[in-house]
Write an enzyme that holds these catalytic residues in place. Structure first.
Site, mmCIF file in Angstrom:
data_model
loop_
_atom_site.group_PDB
_atom_site.id
_atom_site.type_symbol
_atom_site.label_atom_id
_atom_site.label_comp_id
_atom_site.label_asym_id
_atom_site.label_seq_id
_atom_site.Cartn_x
_atom_site.Cartn_y
_atom_site.Cartn_z
ATOM 1 N N ARG A 1 0.849 -1.188 0.000
ATOM 2 C CA ARG A 1 0.000 0.000 0.000
ATOM 3 C C ARG A 1 0.886 1.240 0.000
ATOM 4 O O ARG A 1 1.766 1.394 0.836
ATOM 5 C CB ARG A 1 -0.914 0.009 1.223
ATOM 6 N N ARG B 1 -7.834 1.566 0.421
ATOM 7 C CA ARG B 1 -7.743 0.114 0.614
ATOM 8 C C ARG B 1 -8.328 -0.630 -0.590
ATOM 9 O O ARG B 1 -7.834 -1.682 -0.984
ATOM 10 C CB ARG B 1 -8.466 -0.286 1.902
ATOM 11 N N GLN C 1 -2.284 -16.576 -8.897
ATOM 12 C CA GLN C 1 -1.594 -17.575 -8.095
ATOM 13 C C GLN C 1 -2.533 -18.687 -7.654
ATOM 14 O O GLN C 1 -2.125 -19.850 -7.584
ATOM 15 C CB GLN C 1 -0.909 -16.897 -6.903
ATOM 16 N N ASP D 1 1.123 -10.803 14.470
ATOM 17 C CA ASP D 1 0.309 -10.079 15.453
ATOM 18 C C ASP D 1 0.330 -10.798 16.802
ATOM 19 O O ASP D 1 0.411 -10.165 17.863
ATOM 20 C CB ASP D 1 -1.120 -9.934 14.934
ATOM 21 N N HIS E 1 -5.976 -9.290 9.640
ATOM 22 C CA HIS E 1 -4.640 -8.721 9.833
ATOM 23 C C HIS E 1 -4.699 -7.260 9.377
ATOM 24 O O HIS E 1 -4.272 -6.899 8.279
ATOM 25 C CB HIS E 1 -3.602 -9.506 9.030
#
Length: 334
Positions: free
Chosen positions: A92, A98, A112, A159, A187
């Site tokens: 980003r 976003r 993928q 995290d 996340h």
């Protein structure tokens, strides 16, 4: 050596991979007795940099590293792999919404996912690291319908490690004295680090972490926000995103997925939600506590008491994941 594993790392010329590849090749993830064929994939402009990484791995003279394959070709990279660690993604950038990041990375993880479907073993285990990791994981598994959804996870161990470290520091104990920390949800800055079920060894005795800390205001305030915003804090300080700590978390995640968790311990992983655990929505990838058997089969830790405070946090991060999913779906091929 034991039968070998073929392990793919995407974004292999990037800074996370630079900290990660040595640990995989050195046997720190799959064991010293397991020979590794390491497949490194990156985009064409990074091909020359990949050559340098190959040379460095060769120069390490690692006993467990059987072979190194460096490629920019998706088919070559994904063929017959046992593990896929999908690190590569567009980061980003300043000024990006976003949804712009979702659009850019949806294309990558569609490709993928389709490559996994066409070329990888049907037993392949896939860890998605590239952000937004939960939704990228959902995209990939959607595009690989013949591979079990349980074979796809996303990284929230970073995290968890951050939360564990914060509790340990607060109590003045070593990091391994704190266990069973939970990361619920995405996340992102809506994730919920939950210490309510964690344990801490303090002064030779094991206690509930909340009871040991004795500071609900901190646990429900600064502790949560520190973990949620830690990635941004690292970027502000380093001018680069987390790399060393992310690589360590990837190793922790994959090692536990391969060897299993020990005793009554659990770990946090982003997994596909079928709607049957803790009232979570269906068809999102949501981080929950899991126990893992040797060989990789995991089960969600059930029966944990969820407070009203925790429920509100869990629902908020679920709502964000639903919104991300719905936005990402606009970018998927029909």
């Amino acid at each position: 050596m034991a039968d070998g594993l073929k392990v793919l790392v995407t974004g292999a010329a990037g800074q996370i991979a630079y900290s990660l590849l040595y640990s995989i090749a050195n046997g720190d993830v799959f064991g010293k007795d397991k020979s590794i064929t390491l497949v490194m994939l990156d985009i064409a402009p990074m091909a020359e940099a990949l050559k340098g990484v190959v040379m460095e791995l060769q120069d390490c003279a690692l006993p467990s590293l059987k072979n190194v394959i460096s490629t920019t070709d998706v088919k070559e990279a994904f063929t017959d792999i046992d593990f896929a660690i999908l690190v590569g993604a567009m980061p980003r950038r300043q000024g990006m919404e976003r949804k712009d990041l979702l659009k850019a990375n949806a294309k990558i993880f569609v490709e993928q996912g389709q490559a996994l479907e066409k070329y990888a073993k049907k037993t392949v285990k896939v860890l998605v690291v590239g952000n937004p990791a939960n939704t990228n994981c959902l995209i990939a598994l959607t595009c690989a319908p013949s591979i079990p959804k349980t074979n796809f996870t996303c990284l929230t161990r970073l995290d968890q490690n951050r939360a564990q470290s914060q509790i340990a520091s607060r109590l003045g104990v070593s990091n391994d004295s704190v266990s069973n920390m939970i990361i619920w949800g995405n996340h992102s800055s809506t994730q919920f680090p939950d210490a309510a079920h964690a344990s801490a060894v303090v002064g030779g005795s094991t206690a509930n972490a909340v009871e040991a800390v004795k500071d609900d205001a901190w646990l429900n305030g600064d502790f949560i926000s520190t973990v949620q915003k830690r990635g941004g804090a690292v970027i502000a300080a380093r001018k680069l995103s987390s790399a060393m700590s992310a690589a360590k978390a990837i190793c922790d995640h994959v090692r536990d997925w391969y060897f299993g968790t020990k005793g009554d311990k659990w770990t946090s992983m982003g997994i596909y939600s079928n709607g049957s655990h803790y009232g979570l929505p269906e068809n999102i990838v949501y981080s929950v506590p899991v126990r893992i058997a040797p060989g990789g089969e995991y089960t969600v830790v059930e029966g944990l008491k969820i407070s009203d405070f925790a429920r509100s946090k869990m629902d908020a991060t679920a709502q964000e994941l639903l919104e991300e999913r719905n936005a990402a779906w606009d970018f998927l091929p029909t």
